[in-house]
Design an enzyme around this catalytic site. Structure first.
Site, PDB file in Angstrom:
ATOM      1  N   GLY A 218      46.742 100.974 125.789  1.00 19.80           N
ATOM      2  CA  GLY A 218      46.691 102.362 125.335  1.00 19.80           C
ATOM      3  C   GLY A 218      47.953 102.765 124.615  1.00 19.80           C
ATOM      4  CG  ASP A 219      50.808 106.425 123.308  1.00 23.01           C
ATOM      5  OD1 ASP A 219      50.859 106.450 122.064  1.00 23.01           O
ATOM      6  OD2 ASP A 219      51.739 106.832 124.033  1.00 23.01           O
TER       7      ASP A 219
ATOM      8  CE  LYS B  27      53.230  98.450 136.199  1.00 18.31           C
ATOM      9  NZ  LYS B  27      53.933  99.187 137.270  1.00 18.31           N
TER      10      LYS B  27
ATOM     11  CG  MET C  36      43.449 104.281 135.851  1.00 19.57           C
ATOM     12  SD  MET C  36      45.204 104.126 136.277  1.00 19.57           S
ATOM     13  CE  MET C  36      45.843 105.729 135.731  1.00 19.57           C
TER      14      MET C  36
ATOM     15  N   PRO D  22      43.269 100.623 123.233  1.00 20.35           N
ATOM     16  CG  PRO D  22      41.272 101.525 122.453  1.00 20.35           C
ATOM     17  CD  PRO D  22      42.726 101.383 122.099  1.00 20.35           C
TER      18      PRO D  22
ATOM     19  CG  ASP E  40      51.380  96.425 131.469  1.00 21.06           C
ATOM     20  OD1 ASP E  40      52.342  95.848 131.989  1.00 21.06           O
ATOM     21  OD2 ASP E  40      51.365  97.641 131.202  1.00 21.06           O
TER      22      ASP E  40
END
Length: 482
Positions: free
Chosen positions: A308-309, A276, A389, A231, A254
């Site tokens: 994240g993952d 992204k 989001m 995160p 990203d």
């Protein structure tokens, strides 16, 4: 800083102790610690302990270490290549060191720098590879902290890889030209398919890969790692992610990945930002797929770094499909997804016995269509919903869930920049969620968690959602009064 300040007062070195005698004097924890450290080597340890404490005595017996139970006399140091004085009695330790020095034997007295011919390092052991960290006796705790960091970075299989490399040294000298070609060969040996096979404990595959590397004089196949950066907090990165970042020739990342994590990669690795970020994609997903395939075909080892993952809203499925079609080897390195980081920041149980036994990951956009997803009924029955989001569609999320029967007073937790130092925690109820869309103080990624289990979170460090609305209203009134 002057050159003299940058110089060490000691010379780091490794002593040959295999098959040679090292003596440890003392009965308690200090002697026990030195003996355990020495046990990492092939030294012949002799413990001079008149009355060893129970734990130490038991360990000495279990290890089969020769133990001499007698008072100290100066002639006991004879025959040692190294002596440790760890009795806990400062005067006695000094006497032991003096006796050793008279015999020209290097000695170490615990916690007495003036009576240390050498310092014991904090040791990272990947035999035959060893990393020793010293602070010239000034900061043993600091050395241990550094040791822990290095221990995390080095693969547990590094020693076995080094042993295998020794078997191939003569062949490499015969078949691989000296200079750049040989350096490339060894770099790929230690960070390519050979290393991966050793890490998987597949010695046969490791030797096949090493032989193939020899036959192509250093030309190795490319490999892509799809890595979860977590995160945002650097210390939530997995040990495997840290390792592959140090091995990568190129890092494709990203926009949401913090620069500090990108910087963990090898200094000379190529760094490629693919954007992204919402409404501002520097590269399309198709372009990213093509880039990864092209880098793999060039024989590069590439980390595709995702926030994240990689398997949770990370578009990894499309990238894996492109790599499979191109025949490029790849591997998934999981990361901590934002929902887990947000829950940890709130001390929030995502599942709670008797309250919430199901957990749903979704994006806010999944709740804006004409038909509520099938799991809408699960929310009414108590499932916890983690909305990624979610700030830009908060009104739609709240409206659809309340329309499905979820109570307007259902607790919600909202967090911006989960796990990071600049995180912001907010709490309220479902009917207040639409207010998120009007907020201009939430620029980072926002996670929304909804459900009955959320009421069990710790809200001491969070602000009520209603506080912002009150603050804005007060500001408007103040402006009107001017």
């Amino acid at each position: 800083m002057s050159p003299s300040q940058q110089r060490l007062s000691v010379f780091p070195a490794f002593f040959r102790v295999s098959g040679r005698s090292v003596f440890v004097f003392g009965n308690g924890d200090e002697a026990y610690a030195k003996a355990r450290l020495l046990r990492n080597t092939e030294a012949e340890i002799v413990a001079y302990a008149l009355a060893p404490e129970a734990d130490y005595a038991g360990w000495l017996a279990a290890q089969g270490i020769e133990t001499v139970r007698s008072d100290f006399s100066p002639d006991q140091v004879k025959g040692a290549v190294m002596v440790f004085a760890a009795t806990g009695n400062a005067a006695l330790d000094r006497a032991i060191v003096s006796a050793a020095r008279a015999e020209k034997i290097p000695a170490n007295a615990v916690d007495q720098p003036d009576f240390c011919d050498f310092y014991t390092p904090a040791l990272v052991n990947r035999a035959p590879v060893a990393v020793a960290i010293g602070t010239e006796g000034a900061g043993p705790v600091l050395a241990q902290m550094i040791r822990a960091r290095i221990d995390q970075m080095l693969s547990p299989s590094l020693g076995r890889l080094a042993d295998l490399a020794a078997d191939y040294r003569d062949a490499a000298e015969r078949l691989v030209p000296r200079g750049v070609s040989r350096r490339i060969f060894w770099r790929r040996f230690f960070s390519g398919d050979v290393a991966d096979a050793v890490a998987s404990n597949d010695t046969s595959a490791a030797r096949r890969s090493a032989n193939a590397l020899l036959s192509t004089t250093g030309q190795a196949e490319g490999r892509i790692w799809l890595v979860g950066a977590g995160p945002g907090a650097e210390d939530l990165l997995t040990l495997r992610a840290q390792r592959v970042l140090m091995e990568a020739d190129a890092i494709v990342y990203d926009a949401l990945v913090p620069q500090a994590i990108v910087d963990m990669g090898r200094r000379d690795a190529e760094r490629l930002s693919v954007g992204k970020r919402k409404n501002c994609h520097s590269k399309s997903q198709e372009e990213i797929n093509h880039l990864l395939v092209e880098l793999g075909r060039q024989g590069k080892r590439v980390v595709r770094l995702k926030s994240g993952d990689p398997l949770v809203y990370g578009r990894a499925g499309e990238e894996m499909a492109a790599l499979r079609e191109a025949g490029i080897a790849y591997e998934i390195v999981p990361g901590i997804t934002s929902a887990f980081a947000a829950a940890a920041d709130f001390e929030l149980p995502l599942t709670l016995r008797g309250v919430a036994s199901s957990l749903i990951f979704t994006t806010g956009h999944d709740l804006t269509g004409k038909v509520l997803p099938d799991w809408g009924s699960l929310a009414v029955s108590g499932a916890t919903i983690a909305v990624y989001m979610g700030s830009s569609v908060a009104a739609s999320v709240a409206e659809r869930l309340m329309g499905a029967g979820l109570g307007a007073d259902t607790t919600v937790a909202v967090i911006e920049n989960a796990s990071r130092a600049d995180r912001k925690l907010l709490h309220g109820v479902l009917s207040e969620l639409p207010d998120l869309e009007a907020r201009d103080d939430l620029a980072g990624p926002v996670m929304v968690i909804i459900g009955e289990a959320v009421a069990g979170a710790n809200f001491e460090k969070s602000e009520p959602l209603s506080a912002y609305k009150t603050l804005k209203a007060g500001k408007v009134h103040a402006d009107m009064g001017q």
